[in-house]
Design an enzyme around this catalytic site. Structure first.
Site, PDB file in Angstrom:
ATOM      1  N   HIS A 178       0.812  -1.221   0.000  1.00 47.77           N
ATOM      2  CA  HIS A 178       0.000   0.000   0.000  1.00 47.77           C
ATOM      3  C   HIS A 178       0.850   1.278   0.000  1.00 47.77           C
ATOM      4  O   HIS A 178       0.376   2.342  -0.362  1.00 47.77           O
ATOM      5  CB  HIS A 178      -1.059  -0.023   1.119  1.00 47.77           C
ATOM      6  CG  HIS A 178      -0.524   0.340   2.472  1.00 47.77           C
ATOM      7  ND1 HIS A 178       0.102  -0.557   3.280  1.00 47.77           N
ATOM      8  CD2 HIS A 178      -0.529   1.505   3.166  1.00 47.77           C
ATOM      9  CE1 HIS A 178       0.465   0.030   4.399  1.00 47.77           C
ATOM     10  NE2 HIS A 178       0.088   1.296   4.366  1.00 47.77           N
ATOM     11  N   HIS A 240       7.608  -2.400   2.284  1.00 47.91           N
ATOM     12  CA  HIS A 240       7.490  -0.942   2.179  1.00 47.91           C
ATOM     13  C   HIS A 240       8.847  -0.236   2.082  1.00 47.91           C
ATOM     14  O   HIS A 240       9.066   0.607   1.216  1.00 47.91           O
ATOM     15  CB  HIS A 240       6.755  -0.357   3.387  1.00 47.91           C
ATOM     16  CG  HIS A 240       5.427  -1.001   3.665  1.00 47.91           C
ATOM     17  ND1 HIS A 240       4.585  -1.430   2.673  1.00 47.91           N
ATOM     18  CD2 HIS A 240       4.790  -1.290   4.826  1.00 47.91           C
ATOM     19  CE1 HIS A 240       3.493  -1.948   3.215  1.00 47.91           C
ATOM     20  NE2 HIS A 240       3.591  -1.875   4.517  1.00 47.91           N
TER      21      HIS A 240
HETATM   22  C1  BG6 Z   1       1.303  -2.364   7.309  1.00 47.19           C
HETATM   23  C2  BG6 Z   1       1.951  -3.092   8.444  1.00 47.19           C
HETATM   24  O1  BG6 Z   1       1.693  -2.947   6.081  1.00 47.19           O
HETATM   25  O2  BG6 Z   1       1.691  -1.001   7.318  1.00 47.19           O
HETATM   26  C3  BG6 Z   1       1.568  -2.428   9.762  1.00 47.19           C
HETATM   27  O3  BG6 Z   1       1.527  -4.450   8.443  1.00 47.19           O
HETATM   28  C4  BG6 Z   1       1.894  -0.958   9.741  1.00 47.19           C
HETATM   29  O4  BG6 Z   1       2.253  -3.064  10.853  1.00 47.19           O
HETATM   30  C5  BG6 Z   1       1.300  -0.297   8.491  1.00 47.19           C
HETATM   31  O5  BG6 Z   1       1.345  -0.367  10.914  1.00 47.19           O
HETATM   32  C6  BG6 Z   1       1.780   1.133   8.361  1.00 47.19           C
HETATM   33  O6  BG6 Z   1       1.088   1.746   7.308  1.00 47.19           O
HETATM   34  P1  BG6 Z   1       0.845   3.324   7.278  1.00 47.19           P
HETATM   35  O7  BG6 Z   1       0.158   3.563   5.984  1.00 47.19           O
HETATM   36  O8  BG6 Z   1       0.021   3.664   8.479  1.00 47.19           O
HETATM   37  O9  BG6 Z   1       2.207   3.950   7.350  1.00 47.19           O
END
Ligand code: BG6
Length: 491
Positions: A178, A240
């Site tokens: 994402h 990520h």
């Molecule tokens: C997710 C992880 O992919 O991303 C989570 O599994 C994490 O542990 C999250 O909290 C963080 O996403 P964002 O968009 O809030 O930075």
């Protein structure tokens, strides 16, 4: 208001329809795309799960979730009713091959794009896809969307990819990271390839090092079971953080075509210098939060959050130093840092340029600071180029660092869509540019796995750090040993 291009009519089947991801992220994302006219009136969302619900009962859950997760000013009863009329529910155990699939078959329209969104545990991906194929639901126009994590290590990722690949061809598989759907992450492509000024500087001659920080204040958020098996390296770095590194380090792709962009990212992953077992101690730091305070509020430690007294070797913090072995990046370290229960939610990339080779200014004219490009992904999305400028006024020549600042929200004065809005619509359109290809996922596991193995072979546990701090002191030593400093320590 941004330009909206409607997507073709589609049926989106969400497996895991009663789960947290669907209620918190997917339904709100679809609602916004419907409200803004991108998802047309004939699109349909079909929730599939094991709970005994009918359409109305599921719509009630959807409404409750939408009221909770969509900003109050963005929701109105009329749009909500029209959206809910697009939502259906099918009771189904997607791991079984029984008559319940008939209801789903009946609900789907043969001529439409079909998106099968697997918001389930990754162990089920293979089985669900095999069933989709066996009951004859996979058409030419079908795509499958998979949530991360794809596997637990390289072997399990390969096994999942093989099973899914036996039913869907690679161009129909949309693996979500994402972070790639975040506006500011997409902006990295614009920054680098829609401007001439930075690309020419994007090299070891000019750049000293790169820092990538993804810090969160949250702890386990009720996901202890999953998280304690995964840990921060698998949960955040394998996907990520490495994707962010790829977007910073990749060569210009020849076009924005999905495979051309992904080819370049893959080259970066393959150019990452392997961290050998003897390098794991000097190049990586792992930590686990203990009780502390965030924003003045006391918070409990990791084991208390897990609800156990048993020690756990799971890391909630990782810092590491990576090297990209190419001409462009020789001698430019990439420092990565990510953790739970840190002092603030902050994702940013700092590109630090080399220090002045020679100064004509008196030594006491300034607190010297090398130029830095700070790309803020969240919160307060934007970019800042920090430069030395003269302090105004007479009285001698004094210099200070000043910032050229862009704050996106202020500049564009609009809501920043959630990453899932963009990614869901891209999946409907069949555009895989912002999704991970099989070879990328596997290359990322290949790089991360030796670190995991070396950690699991060591007798010591992750170093404790108090919640609300920036991780164990080793993380500071990791960068300071090289005469450099984490960005938050400076500003
Ligand atoms: C997710 C992880 O992919 O991303 C989570 O599994 C994490 O542990 C999250 O909290 C963080 O996403 P964002 O968009 O809030 O930075």
């Amino acid at each position: 208001m941004a330009r909206i291009i409607p997507v073709p009519p589609f049926d989106c089947v969400v497996f895991g329809a009663t789960g947290d991801l669907t209620l918190r992220k997917l339904l709100p994302a679809l609602y916004y795309r419907f409200r803004d006219g991108q998802m047309t009136e004939d699109a349909r969302v079909i929730g599939a799960a094991r709970s005994a619900l009918d359409d109305d009962a599921y719509r009630q859950r959807a409404v409750k979730a939408l009221k909770q997760h969509v900003a109050a000013g963005d929701i109105d009863d009329g749009t909500l009713d029209r959206f809910c009329a697009r939502v259906r529910y099918v009771r189904l155990d997607a791991t079984k091959r029984d008559a319940d699939w008939d209801a789903l078959k009946l609900a789907l329209r043969p001529e439409c794009v079909r998106v099968f969104y697997l918001a389930t545990s990754p162990d089920l991906y293979g089985q669900v896809c095999a069933n989709l194929g066996a009951v004859g639901l996979v058409t030419e126009n079908s795509r499958v969307v998979l949530e991360k994590p794809i596997g637990h290590d390289l072997a399990s990722a390969r096994a999942i990819n093989d099973e899914v690949g036996a039913v869907f061809s690679e161009t129909k598989i949309f693996r979500i990271d994402h972070y790639l759907g975040k506006e500011t992450v997409q902006n990295l492509l614009a920054l680098r390839f829609a401007n001439t000024i930075f690309e020419r500087l994007w090299t070891t001659d000019v750049i000293d090092h790169v820092q990538i920080t993804v810090a969160e204040t949250v702890g386990l958020e009720g996901r202890g079971g999953y998280y304690n098996r995964a840990g921060q390296l698998r949960d955040m770095v394998q996907n990520h953080m490495l994707q962010l590194l790829c977007l910073i380090a990749m060569e210009p792709p020849v076009s924005l075509d999905a495979d051309r962009v992904r080819d370049e990212k893959l080259k970066v992953l393959r150019a990452l210098q392997p961290i050998e077992p003897h390098d794991v101690a000097p190049l990586t730091v792992r930590g686990q939060y203990s009780a502390g305070a965030i924003g003045g509020q006391p918070v409990t430690g990791y084991l208390a959050d897990l609800g156990t007294d048993e020690p756990s070797a799971t890391e909630t913090f990782v810092a590491l130093k990576a090297a990209v072995c190419t001409w462009r990046w020789a001698n430019v370290p990439f420092y990565l840092r990510t953790g739970k229960r840190l002092p603030q939610k902050l994702s940013e990339i700092v590109v630090q340029f080399r220090a002045l080779p020679f100064s004509i200014f008196p030594a006491d004219a300034a607190e010297w600071q090398p130029n830095r490009l700070i790309i803020r992904l969240q919160p307060e999305e934007g970019m800042r180029l920090s430069m030395m400028t003269k302090d105004p006024g007479p009285g001698g020549l004094r210099l200070s660092p000043t910032g050229l600042d862009i704050r996106f929200e202020k500049t564009f004065n609009m809501r920043f869509p959630d990453a899932y809005e963009r990614l869901l619509m891209d999946a409907v359109r069949g555009d895989a540019t912002l999704f991970m290809r099989r070879d990328e996922v596997e290359a990322a596991w290949k790089w991360v796995e030796p670190i995991l193995q070396a950690w699991s072979g060591r007798p010591d546990h992750p170093r404790p750090y108090p919640a609300g701090s920036w991780g164990p002191t080793g993380a500071i030593a990791l960068i300071e040993r090289d005469g450099r400093t984490w960005h938050d320590e400076i500003e």
